[in-house]
Scaffold this motif. Structure first.
Motif, PDB file in Angstrom:
ATOM      1  N   PRO A  55       0.873  -1.189   0.072  1.00 31.92           N
ATOM      2  CA  PRO A  55       0.058   0.072  -0.077  1.00 31.92           C
ATOM      3  C   PRO A  55       0.780   1.261  -0.017  1.00 31.92           C
ATOM      4  O   PRO A  55       0.410   2.312  -0.694  1.00 31.92           O
ATOM      5  CB  PRO A  55      -0.755   0.119   1.236  1.00 31.92           C
ATOM      6  N   ILE A  56       1.996   1.177   0.619  1.00 31.14           N
ATOM      7  CA  ILE A  56       2.756   2.528   0.823  1.00 31.14           C
ATOM      8  C   ILE A  56       3.473   3.103  -0.775  1.00 31.14           C
ATOM      9  O   ILE A  56       3.218   3.962  -0.826  1.00 31.14           O
ATOM     10  CB  ILE A  56       3.848   2.374   1.935  1.00 31.14           C
ATOM     11  N   VAL A  57       3.976   1.835  -1.215  1.00 33.01           N
ATOM     12  CA  VAL A  57       4.560   2.033  -2.553  1.00 33.01           C
ATOM     13  C   VAL A  57       3.417   2.494  -3.565  1.00 33.01           C
ATOM     14  O   VAL A  57       3.698   3.739  -4.369  1.00 33.01           O
ATOM     15  CB  VAL A  57       5.521   1.003  -2.904  1.00 33.01           C
ATOM     16  N   VAL A  58       2.438   1.853  -3.378  1.00 35.34           N
ATOM     17  CA  VAL A  58       1.346   2.281  -4.490  1.00 35.34           C
ATOM     18  C   VAL A  58       0.645   3.446  -3.947  1.00 35.34           C
ATOM     19  O   VAL A  58       0.577   4.359  -5.018  1.00 35.34           O
ATOM     20  CB  VAL A  58       0.144   1.066  -4.304  1.00 35.34           C
ATOM     21  N   LEU A  59       0.611   3.904  -2.799  1.00 29.60           N
ATOM     22  CA  LEU A  59       0.290   5.229  -2.400  1.00 29.60           C
ATOM     23  C   LEU A  59       1.283   6.347  -3.033  1.00 29.60           C
ATOM     24  O   LEU A  59       0.807   7.416  -3.592  1.00 29.60           O
ATOM     25  CB  LEU A  59       0.075   5.275  -0.939  1.00 29.60           C
ATOM     26  N   PHE A  60       2.459   6.114  -2.920  1.00 29.19           N
ATOM     27  CA  PHE A  60       3.684   6.754  -3.352  1.00 29.19           C
ATOM     28  C   PHE A  60       3.501   7.102  -4.889  1.00 29.19           C
ATOM     29  O   PHE A  60       3.592   8.284  -5.449  1.00 29.19           O
ATOM     30  CB  PHE A  60       4.929   6.338  -3.139  1.00 29.19           C
ATOM     31  N   PHE A  61       3.249   6.136  -5.578  1.00 34.54           N
ATOM     32  CA  PHE A  61       3.077   5.917  -6.903  1.00 34.54           C
ATOM     33  C   PHE A  61       1.792   6.775  -7.335  1.00 34.54           C
ATOM     34  O   PHE A  61       1.872   7.613  -8.598  1.00 34.54           O
ATOM     35  CB  PHE A  61       3.172   4.711  -7.675  1.00 34.54           C
TER      36      PHE A  61
END
Lengths: 371, 326
Positions: free
Chosen positions: A161-167
């Motif tokens: 979720p964190i990297v997807v949110l970042f992207f």
């Protein structure tokens, strides 16, 4: 539901047809392969079967922490949020321009699906690239860290979720630019520029924050010094054998110190204003670095983070040149700590707010436009 | 009870679209398409044909529109599940196979998975693409893409089918196949509306047509009604036993003495500026009295191309819109 499934399956087929997706998967697996090849022992770092003596060893940090650190520092902070993110932006840059291209848009708008729903589904489909990439990378890392570090860290999956949110912050910008420019190349380049500007604001805020912290420390030292001098002068004045010339010298020195303190105060006010301006600007923008830092906070304990930061700080201030810059390094690390301790609502809330506003504008354009 | 075949499937009036403050693409259109008929939409480039179709398919938002499609107001999204549409110069995702493309667009139209699976093969067979079912669209020729486009428009068994240049880039054999497919749709009671430049194609399949010029309907009706403005008859005569002799002078004399005004008499053909068969009878009588052989009596009406050219010329000269049959 049927339409949503069709659009997501279509997005997967599109990704599957793109070489970039598979290039990213291969690089991800190579990086995880490096994790497998690198180990930590009591004496230092082990690369494959060779041991390299290093300052890092299991006495300093446990093997599990070392692997988590590698996963976050190289896997997430370097690969997924830089390399893979650029590959993902390249792959998804055509998503909106291709969708709204004459001849293609009529084929989808003429279906019993509302424009807002179609827009939202396409946006989510675009995130699929990153979801799959992070899932592959995290699962492989989870297995490798489990085997090498003897620690099965389920928290690693928080990277998804964190990297997807970042992207998604960057992708929302790309979607808006794709709607405006109708060109995949233009939207990609402008998104990369926007990313640079956002990162620029972050770097500037971090630097000014470090200066502010440094100046705060200096002012505190000056205030303390002034208090000591005042007490010293007061004590000296009361002394029976006080010499007027010595007293005058002490008072002159204190005046000079007061002047320095006053100048430092003025500089600090200016720095604080600059920092406030940068902080406020940053509040409006997505917090790219802070979002990924959340993973550190959830993956490692407070103690582990402190140990790692101290270790990095010691290394930065080691040697004769290091001692010269000790103050600056200390302020920079203090700034990093302060940034990491900012409230979650500020880090995520304002970033998601930014993303929502950008998507609303893009969605509004999509819903209002005649194709 | 209303005959379902005459109930309009698609009716709109006062459809208008203005771009910016000045450019008016459509100026108030009134049109009806019935079940079980093939309706042709004609007009020169820029007349507003594609704009009208795009408004019906919600691709363009009208400035004003009071029309209904399949009993629902224009723009009602769920109704689009009952409409098949082939856009002009359509694009399929290049990475999909023909079968995947049909199933994808079928799913977007709300067709169930099992039905999609079954129907994709059938539709590819109907448009003659069964051999290329699993080939990627990127390998397809223009004609193959057009066939696939027709297949996707019919895939969800719509009640109304809107086709924008369906035979564009298709070879004569393919055109004939597409015509047969459209006739079959008509037989099944579906309403088909075709927007095309290929007038001869339209002439072969259309029951009714509308001509759009400068964003307005110049005329609409059955092809007979539309071409009734210039009906003529031609009577072919010959001298018995001497087919190479020119019977014109003898016939002209006879017609003059009988008081019949013919448009022209040349090389055995009498042209009459009338569409009434009763007016032809005296000419036949006069020819017989002159000892000539009547070899053919041919009713003539303008072709769709003649009609089209007249509409375009009227539009250019600013002639008032003819109040043709609706």
């Amino acid at each position: 539901m049927r339409q949503a499934a069709a659009i997501l399956i279509d997005a997967y087929r599109e990704l599957n047809a793109r070489r970039m997706f598979w290039v990213a998967v291969v690089i991800s697996l190579l990086i995880v392969g490096c994790f497998l090849a690198i180990g930590i022992t009591e004496r230092g770092i082990q690369i494959l079967w060779f041991e390299v003596p290093a300052f890092i060893n299991t006495d300093l940090i446990p093997a599990a922490t070392f692997y988590k650190f590698m996963f976050v520092q190289f896997g997430i902070n370097v690969w997924l949020t830089w390399g893979a993110a650029i590959l993902a932006l390249t792959s998804t840059s055509g998503l909106i321009p291709e969708l709204i291209r004459s001849g293609a848009i009529e084929m989808v708008l003429s279906r019993p699906i509302s424009r807002p729903k179609l827009f939202l589904l396409k946006y989510l489909a675009g995130l699929l690239f990153v979801v799959l990439q992070v899932l592959v990378f995290t699962t492989a890392s989870f297995i490798v860290i489990g085997i090498r570090g003897q620690s099965w860290e389920w928290g690693l999956f928080l990277a998804v979720p964190i990297v997807v949110l970042f992207f998604s912050y960057l992708f929302s910008i790309q979607v808006l630019l794709g709607m405006i420019t109708r060109s995949s190349t233009a939207s990609l380049l402008l998104t990369l520029i926007a990313w640079m500007l956002i990162s620029g604001v972050h770097v500037a805020e971090s630097a000014v924050l470090a200066v502010r912290i440094n100046q705060e420390g200096r002012i505190a030292t000056l205030d303390k010094d002034l208090q000591i001098r005042e007490a010293d002068i007061a004590a000296y004045t009361r002394a029976p054998d006080a010499d007027a010339s010595v007293l005058a010298r002490k008072q002159d020195a204190m005046e000079a110190q007061r002047k320095t303190r006053s100048e430092a105060g003025d500089t600090f006010t200016l720095t604080r204003r600059w920092h406030e301006a940068l902080y406020n600007t940053k509040t409006l923008l997505p917090k790219l670095a802070e979002t990924t830092t959340l993973l550190n906070k959830h993956l490692m304990s407070e103690d582990e983070i402190t140990r790692l930061l101290n270790m990095q700080q010691q290394r930065a201030t080691a040697g004769p040149r290091g001692r010269d810059r000790a103050d600056r390094v200390q302020s920079e690390f203090a700034a990093t700590r302060e940034q990491a301790n900012r409230p979650l609502w500020w880090t995520l809330g304002t970033s998601i707010g930014f993303e929502a506003v950008v998507l609303l504008i893009a969605g509004w354009l999509f819903c209002r436009r005649d194709f | 009870m209303t005959d379902p075949s005459t109930r309009p499937d698609h009716r709109h009036h006062n459809v208008a679209k203005t771009y910016g403050r000045k450019t008016r693409a459509l100026r108030g259109i009134a049109m009806q398409v019935h079940r079980g008929e093939i309706f042709g939409l004609l007009g020169p480039n820029g007349a507003g044909k594609s704009t009208l179709v795009k408004i019906l398919m919600t691709v363009i938002r009208p400035t004003s529109c009071e029309g209904r499609v399949l009993g629902r107001p224009v723009g009602h999204k769920p109704t689009l599940a009952r409409i098949g549409y082939l856009p002009e110069q359509h694009r399929f995702p290049e990475y999909l196979t023909a079968r995947q493309a049909l199933e994808f667009f079928g799913a977007l139209s709300g067709v169930e998975r099992a039905v999609r699976r079954r129907r994709s093969g059938q539709m590819l067979d109907v448009v003659g693409l069964s051999r290329a079912a699993d080939a990627r669209v990127r390998t397809f020729s223009k004609g193959m893409r057009q066939r696939l486009g027709v297949a996707q428009a019919l895939f969800h068994e719509p009640d109304l089918i809107l086709l924008d240049e369906p035979t564009d880039g298709v070879d004569p054999e393919g055109r004939r196949e597409i015509r047969a497919v459209l006739q079959e749709q008509k037989r099944l009671g579906r309403a088909v509306m075709i927007n095309s430049h290929l007038l001869s194609e339209l002439e072969m399949v259309c029951d009714r047509a509308a001509i759009l010029v400068n964003g307005s309907v110049w005329g609409q009706g059955t092809l007979d009604e539309l071409t009734a403005y210039d009906l003529r008859y031609e009577v072919a005569v010959a001298t018995p036993g001497a087919p190479l002799d020119d019977p014109a002078p003898a016939l002209a004399t006879r017609l003059t003495t009988s008081g019949i005004a013919a448009t022209a008499v040349r090389r055995g053909v009498v042209s009459l500026a009338t569409g009434n068969p009763a007016d032809v009878q005296p000419v036949i009588d006069a020819a017989r009295q002159a000892g000539l052989l009547v070899s053919a009596v041919t009713p003539l009406r303008p072709s769709l191309e003649d009609l089209f050219m007249k509409a375009v010329a009227d539009g250019r000269s600013g002639a008032p819109v003819a109040g043709r049959a609706a």
